[in-house]
Scaffold this motif. Structure first.
Motif, PDB file in Angstrom:
ATOM      1  N   ALA A 264       0.849  -1.185   0.000  1.00 33.90           N
ATOM      2  CA  ALA A 264       0.000   0.000   0.000  1.00 33.90           C
ATOM      3  C   ALA A 264       0.887   1.238   0.000  1.00 33.90           C
ATOM      4  CB  ALA A 264      -0.913   0.001   1.228  1.00 33.90           C
ATOM      5  N   PHE A 265       0.375   2.312  -0.582  1.00 32.11           N
ATOM      6  CA  PHE A 265       1.142   3.559  -0.557  1.00 32.11           C
ATOM      7  C   PHE A 265       0.194   4.747  -0.632  1.00 32.11           C
ATOM      8  CE2 PHE A 265       0.817   2.507  -5.061  1.00 32.11           C
ATOM      9  CZ  PHE A 265       0.618   3.724  -5.695  1.00 32.11           C
ATOM     10  N   VAL A 266       0.738   5.902  -0.309  1.00 33.50           N
ATOM     11  CA  VAL A 266      -0.001   7.156  -0.414  1.00 33.50           C
ATOM     12  C   VAL A 266       0.590   7.944  -1.572  1.00 33.50           C
ATOM     13  CG1 VAL A 266      -0.383   9.385   0.696  1.00 33.50           C
ATOM     14  CG2 VAL A 266      -0.753   7.297   1.982  1.00 33.50           C
ATOM     15  N   SER A 267      -0.280   8.461  -2.438  1.00 32.44           N
ATOM     16  CA  SER A 267       0.144   9.263  -3.581  1.00 32.44           C
ATOM     17  C   SER A 267      -0.172  10.728  -3.314  1.00 32.44           C
ATOM     18  CB  SER A 267      -0.580   8.795  -4.847  1.00 32.44           C
ATOM     19  OG  SER A 267      -0.296   9.650  -5.936  1.00 32.44           O
ATOM     20  N   VAL A 268       0.809  11.602  -3.550  1.00 34.40           N
ATOM     21  CA  VAL A 268       0.640  13.038  -3.329  1.00 34.40           C
ATOM     22  C   VAL A 268       0.966  13.763  -4.625  1.00 34.40           C
ATOM     23  CG1 VAL A 268       1.264  15.005  -1.885  1.00 34.40           C
ATOM     24  CG2 VAL A 268       1.419  12.693  -0.952  1.00 34.40           C
ATOM     25  N   ASP A 269       0.128  14.700  -5.023  1.00 37.53           N
ATOM     26  CA  ASP A 269       0.413  15.517  -6.196  1.00 37.53           C
ATOM     27  C   ASP A 269       1.323  16.677  -5.814  1.00 37.53           C
ATOM     28  OD1 ASP A 269      -0.938  13.951  -7.932  1.00 37.53           O
ATOM     29  OD2 ASP A 269      -2.371  15.477  -8.571  1.00 37.53           O
ATOM     30  N   ASP A 270       2.125  17.135  -6.778  1.00 34.36           N
ATOM     31  CA  ASP A 270       3.146  18.130  -6.450  1.00 34.36           C
ATOM     32  C   ASP A 270       2.585  19.511  -6.143  1.00 34.36           C
ATOM     33  OD1 ASP A 270       2.399  18.976  -8.983  1.00 34.36           O
ATOM     34  OD2 ASP A 270       4.342  18.606  -9.926  1.00 34.36           O
ATOM     35  N   ASP A 271       1.313  19.767  -6.456  1.00 32.48           N
ATOM     36  CA  ASP A 271       0.747  21.085  -6.156  1.00 32.48           C
ATOM     37  C   ASP A 271      -0.064  21.089  -4.861  1.00 32.48           C
ATOM     38  OD1 ASP A 271      -1.308  19.553  -7.141  1.00 32.48           O
ATOM     39  OD2 ASP A 271      -1.806  20.877  -8.815  1.00 32.48           O
ATOM     40  N   ALA A 272       0.131  20.055  -4.034  1.00 31.36           N
ATOM     41  CA  ALA A 272      -0.516  20.002  -2.713  1.00 31.36           C
ATOM     42  C   ALA A 272       0.477  20.407  -1.631  1.00 31.36           C
ATOM     43  CB  ALA A 272      -1.042  18.598  -2.444  1.00 31.36           C
ATOM     44  N   LEU A 273      -0.046  20.644  -0.432  1.00 30.27           N
ATOM     45  CA  LEU A 273       0.771  20.898   0.753  1.00 30.27           C
ATOM     46  C   LEU A 273       0.315  19.959   1.853  1.00 30.27           C
ATOM     47  CD1 LEU A 273       0.889  24.810   0.822  1.00 30.27           C
ATOM     48  CD2 LEU A 273       2.796  23.271   0.346  1.00 30.27           C
ATOM     49  N   LEU A 274       1.263  19.453   2.645  1.00 33.60           N
ATOM     50  CA  LEU A 274       0.936  18.499   3.707  1.00 33.60           C
ATOM     51  C   LEU A 274       0.607  19.245   4.995  1.00 33.60           C
ATOM     52  CD1 LEU A 274       3.683  15.857   2.902  1.00 33.60           C
ATOM     53  CD2 LEU A 274       1.311  15.942   2.118  1.00 33.60           C
ATOM     54  N   GLU A 275      -0.368  20.138   4.901  1.00 35.62           N
ATOM     55  CA  GLU A 275      -0.782  20.990   6.018  1.00 35.62           C
ATOM     56  C   GLU A 275      -2.291  20.843   6.195  1.00 35.62           C
ATOM     57  OE1 GLU A 275       0.464  24.861   4.835  1.00 35.62           O
ATOM     58  OE2 GLU A 275       2.604  24.336   4.824  1.00 35.62           O
ATOM     59  N   PRO A 276      -2.738  19.923   7.050  1.00 33.22           N
ATOM     60  CA  PRO A 276      -4.174  19.628   7.167  1.00 33.22           C
ATOM     61  C   PRO A 276      -4.994  20.817   7.660  1.00 33.22           C
ATOM     62  CG  PRO A 276      -2.839  17.904   8.155  1.00 33.22           C
ATOM     63  CD  PRO A 276      -1.913  19.042   7.880  1.00 33.22           C
ATOM     64  N   HIS A 277      -6.234  20.854   7.189  1.00 34.74           N
ATOM     65  CA  HIS A 277      -7.195  21.885   7.590  1.00 34.74           C
ATOM     66  C   HIS A 277      -8.527  21.228   7.916  1.00 34.74           C
ATOM     67  CE1 HIS A 277      -5.092  25.735   6.493  1.00 34.74           C
ATOM     68  NE2 HIS A 277      -4.312  24.836   5.901  1.00 34.74           N
ATOM     69  N   HIS A 278      -9.268  21.876   8.811  1.00 30.93           N
ATOM     70  CA  HIS A 278     -10.611  21.419   9.142  1.00 30.93           C
ATOM     71  C   HIS A 278     -11.511  21.496   7.909  1.00 30.93           C
ATOM     72  CE1 HIS A 278     -10.452  21.015  13.569  1.00 30.93           C
ATOM     73  NE2 HIS A 278      -9.568  21.989  13.526  1.00 30.93           N
ATOM     74  N   ALA A 279     -12.566  20.686   7.926  1.00 29.45           N
ATOM     75  CA  ALA A 279     -13.561  20.729   6.858  1.00 29.45           C
ATOM     76  C   ALA A 279     -14.419  21.979   6.987  1.00 29.45           C
ATOM     77  CB  ALA A 279     -14.441  19.488   6.921  1.00 29.45           C
ATOM     78  N   ALA A 280     -14.819  22.544   5.846  1.00 28.79           N
ATOM     79  CA  ALA A 280     -15.709  23.703   5.872  1.00 28.79           C
ATOM     80  C   ALA A 280     -17.096  23.324   6.370  1.00 28.79           C
ATOM     81  CB  ALA A 280     -15.800  24.321   4.482  1.00 28.79           C
ATOM     82  N   LEU A 281     -17.518  22.084   6.102  1.00 28.35           N
ATOM     83  CA  LEU A 281     -18.775  21.549   6.624  1.00 28.35           C
ATOM     84  C   LEU A 281     -18.436  20.376   7.523  1.00 28.35           C
ATOM     85  CD1 LEU A 281     -21.045  21.465   3.423  1.00 28.35           C
ATOM     86  CD2 LEU A 281     -21.063  23.170   5.264  1.00 28.35           C
ATOM     87  N   SER A 282     -18.974  20.351   8.712  1.00 25.88           N
ATOM     88  CA  SER A 282     -18.669  19.265   9.645  1.00 25.88           C
ATOM     89  C   SER A 282     -19.920  18.908  10.430  1.00 25.88           C
ATOM     90  CB  SER A 282     -17.556  19.692  10.612  1.00 25.88           C
ATOM     91  OG  SER A 282     -17.229  18.643  11.488  1.00 25.88           O
ATOM     92  N   GLU A 283     -20.327  17.638  10.324  1.00 23.57           N
ATOM     93  CA  GLU A 283     -21.510  17.158  11.032  1.00 23.57           C
ATOM     94  C   GLU A 283     -21.153  15.911  11.818  1.00 23.57           C
ATOM     95  OE1 GLU A 283     -24.854  16.753   8.436  1.00 23.57           O
ATOM     96  OE2 GLU A 283     -24.440  18.613   7.378  1.00 23.57           O
ATOM     97  N   ALA A 284     -21.920  15.640  12.874  1.00 20.95           N
ATOM     98  CA  ALA A 284     -21.627  14.524  13.778  1.00 20.95           C
ATOM     99  C   ALA A 284     -21.940  13.198  13.121  1.00 20.95           C
ATOM    100  CB  ALA A 284     -22.442  14.686  15.067  1.00 20.95           C
ATOM    101  N   GLY A 285     -21.285  12.146  13.593  1.00 23.75           N
ATOM    102  CA  GLY A 285     -21.542  10.804  13.105  1.00 23.75           C
ATOM    103  C   GLY A 285     -20.789  10.517  11.818  1.00 23.75           C
ATOM    104  N   PHE A 286     -20.982   9.300  11.309  1.00 21.75           N
ATOM    105  CA  PHE A 286     -20.371   8.970  10.021  1.00 21.75           C
ATOM    106  C   PHE A 286     -21.463   8.628   9.023  1.00 21.75           C
ATOM    107  CE2 PHE A 286     -20.760   4.753  11.875  1.00 21.75           C
ATOM    108  CZ  PHE A 286     -20.909   3.870  10.809  1.00 21.75           C
ATOM    109  N   ALA A 287     -21.091   8.631   7.749  1.00 17.80           N
ATOM    110  CA  ALA A 287     -22.051   8.427   6.669  1.00 17.80           C
ATOM    111  C   ALA A 287     -21.648   7.213   5.849  1.00 17.80           C
ATOM    112  CB  ALA A 287     -22.125   9.663   5.775  1.00 17.80           C
ATOM    113  N   VAL A 288     -22.639   6.590   5.239  1.00 17.64           N
ATOM    114  CA  VAL A 288     -22.427   5.535   4.250  1.00 17.64           C
ATOM    115  C   VAL A 288     -23.201   5.957   3.006  1.00 17.64           C
ATOM    116  CG1 VAL A 288     -22.750   3.105   3.682  1.00 17.64           C
ATOM    117  CG2 VAL A 288     -22.134   3.752   6.014  1.00 17.64           C
TER     118      VAL A 288
END
Length: 621
Positions: A264-288
């Motif tokens: 397994a591996f993680v693929s990163v594109d060169d125009d990304a940054l590895l600096e996480p940010h919160h989601a603009a929309l955030s609701e409780a629980g998980f979804a399927v």
């Protein structure tokens, strides 16, 4: 059949129910979402409607069978109409309400409809969600994250962006206290950009980085040609450099899949940054669900970062803990990390993904900045549910929505997706421990086609959407096309549509045989006559345009969307990129010869790929 239950008297729901034409369910989606969440908090059981088999036994009676476990009930025509009006995974109250709306049933019939559905639930024509989840098997309780191979960075002729990404990788290792191996797969055309990439790597002294440059790429190709001389043409198409000006985003992915074969591996594109940010929309629980990502838009990067503040998180570890996880364990982990299930929306055919072999095949996170989609703003034209609610509350955003691509794109919750459109916009986790398909080397949207093919190879695979975003900052910035601009048909979208239509009928059990069947499907289409292929391309363009125009008109007819949004949206009804008149369609349809060549090359590559992948798994063990 395990048993058949018969009732002497048919359920009296009125002739209107038995004979009515199905009507569009106009129930407001947000109301249903609220009802689903409320039902969960009250502990109401959700019931899934599988794909049922109907066998007529008399003029107005039939046996309805659940093929998943063989149980069956005998129903009258009116009862069958009620059951057929149910879909998805809802509480019995929600199923009753939806069926009543579809059938135009008067209020006095609802209690009888509810009684029927309760009987269907007891008879297992409706399946309780907890019973469906048990099809995953028992959680292992000892599941450890799958060890990752290198973190793969795909880059091409953008040394400044690569240097920026490597600096963020160094900062991540300092923050997390964890060192990793990094692999830069270089698809640069210009030798000076390859040299600049090498200089950026050498300057990142704190990182352990391998540069898969032209020399190393050539060495892999030569080794494969020596081992498989009969596949020389396929190897060249999969791994060879592209012509000047050509888009070959699939080439570095194919190199990564072979170099990381078995891991397994993680693929990163060169125009990304590895600096996480919160989601603009955030609701409780998980979804399927497998619904499209939401898209919100901002007038400036400052406004975007205010909506998506920084988050203390190691994004690579966040992907790592899910990749390859059995779904029995993933379901438990989702409950532990996000809380109880809040939303489930699935088509009946997706119940097949609930099985003991179900694993997390891909992981995905949000994008903050450029959404990474094509220049045609189809997602704005088709606008998902939460995005509609957001623009209703923020009508001023309509002024810049179709201008600058300063967006947040993602999901409002941690999500387990039975199937989803996969994009490599910032970072994606890939469980390459088992055979995956090759990527189409050329054209745009190779990540979408790769994800689709992989999910058809593994019919019980899942994707986990992680509830954080990474910056995706292009330089120079891209812009949406205007409504007056033309837009040619996308070749890989044509291939996606063909596979999505025909792959569900593939019966092979094992992944390699399923990949072979998909290759045969593409070669079969490539062998069509010029006339048949041209007609298929014309139909695809017409279907794409008509779907978008219908979605636009639906938004314009909505009573909840604000006037500024409708003003910005209305010109797209006249867009040449969507027009359905014969001349406009023919003007944006691809030449059959171009599509035929792509189908032949990709179909042959699918047939050769398993042997190439197995060879590399042994070579790079």
């Amino acid at each position: 059949m395990r048993h058949v239950e018969s009732r002497g008297a048919a359920l009296h729901v009125g002739s209107a129910i038995a004979t009515s034409t199905m009507q569009h369910d106009s129930t407001n989606a947000s109301t249903l979402r609220a009802a689903a969440v409320a039902g969960t908090t009250r502990g109401a059981t959700r019931w899934f409607v599988p794909v049922l088999t109907t066998l007529p036994v008399a003029a107005r009676r039939c046996v309805v069978r659940n093929p998943l476990d063989g149980t069956a009930l005998e129903l009258s025509a009116g009862e069958h109409a009620v059951l057929s009006a149910c879909e998805g995974c809802c509480t019995l109250a929600e199923h009753t309400e939806r069926a009543a709306k579809k059938l135009g049933a008067p209020p006095e019939h609802r209690s009888a409809m509810r009684e029927l559905l309760e009987r269907c639930a007891r008879g297992r024509l409706l399946m309780a969600l907890p019973d469906v989840v048990t099809r995953f098997g028992a959680p292992t309780a000892a599941a450890a994250p799958r060890a990752l191979g290198d973190v793969v960075i795909r880059t091409s002729d953008r040394p400044q962006l690569l240097a920026r990404l490597l600096a963020s990788a160094e900062a991540l290792e300092v923050r997390s206290g964890r060192r990793r191996r990094w692999m830069v797969v270089d698809d640069s055309r210009a030798p000076e950009n390859e040299r600049a990439n090498r200089a950026a790597i050498n300057a990142s002294r704190a990182l352990e980085v391998e540069h898969v440059d032209r020399t190393k790429g050539d060495a892999l190709e030569e080794a494969l040609r020596a081992e498989f001389p009969a596949f020389s043409r396929e190897i060249d198409w999969l791994l060879g450099p592209g012509a000047t000006g050509a888009t070959t985003a699939g080439r570095p992915l194919n190199h990564a899949l072979l170099r990381m074969a078995g891991r397994a591996f993680v693929s990163v594109d060169d125009d990304a940054l590895l600096e996480p940010h919160h989601a603009a929309l955030s609701e409780a629980g998980f979804a399927v669900t497998d619904e499209p990502d939401e898209l919100l838009w901002y007038e400036s990067e400052e406004a975007l970062w205010n909506a998506c503040p920084p988050l203390a998180l190691d994004p690579i570890s966040a992907h790592e803990q899910w990749l390859g996880l059995p779904l029995a364990d993933a379901w438990v982990r989702a409950e532990q990390q996000a809380g109880e299930l809040a939303v489930i929306r699935m088509a009946a055919a997706q119940i097949g993904r609930f099985g003991a072999a179900a694993r997390v095949l891909f992981t995905h996170n949000h994008a903050c900045g450029d959404p990474g989609s094509s220049m045609l703003p189809l997602q704005l034209l088709t606008l998902p549910e939460c995005s509609r609610l957001w623009i209703a509350a923020n009508p001023q955003a309509a002024e810049h929505a179709f201008g600058r691509r300063i967006n947040w794109r993602g999901q409002a919750r941690l999500r387990l997706a039975p199937q989803r459109v996969l994009t490599f916009t910032t970072m994606a986790g890939i469980d390459n421990s088992r055979l995956l398909p090759p990527a189409a080397r050329i054209e745009r949207s190779q990540d979408i086609l790769f994800g689709l093919a992989a999910q058809w190879m593994y019919p019980t695979s899942w994707v986990v959407d992680l509830p954080f975003g990474l910056p995706h900052l292009r330089a120079p910035a891209k812009h949406w096309l205007a409504s007056s601009d033309a837009f040619m048909q996308e070749p890989l979208h044509v291939v996606c549509s063909h596979l999505d239509e025909h792959a569900p009928r593939i019966a092979a059990e094992f992944a390699e045989e399923r990949l072979t069947a998909m290759g045969a499907l593409l070669l079969d289409l490539a062998a069509a006559s010029d006339h048949a292929l041209a007609e298929m391309l014309l139909q695809h363009a017409a279907d794409t345009g008509s779907r978008a125009l219908f979605a636009i008109q639906t938004q314009l007819d909505s009573a909840t969307l604000p006037a500024p949004w409708k003003v910005a949206l209305a010109p797209w009804l006249r867009s040449p990129a969507l027009a359905l008149d014969a001349d406009a369609l023919r003007g944006r349809v691809l030449e059959p010869a171009r599509v035929r060549a792509l189908l032949q090359a990709y179909g042959r590559a699918m047939l050769a790929w398993p042997r190439l992948w197995e060879f590399c798994r042994e070579r790079y063990r």
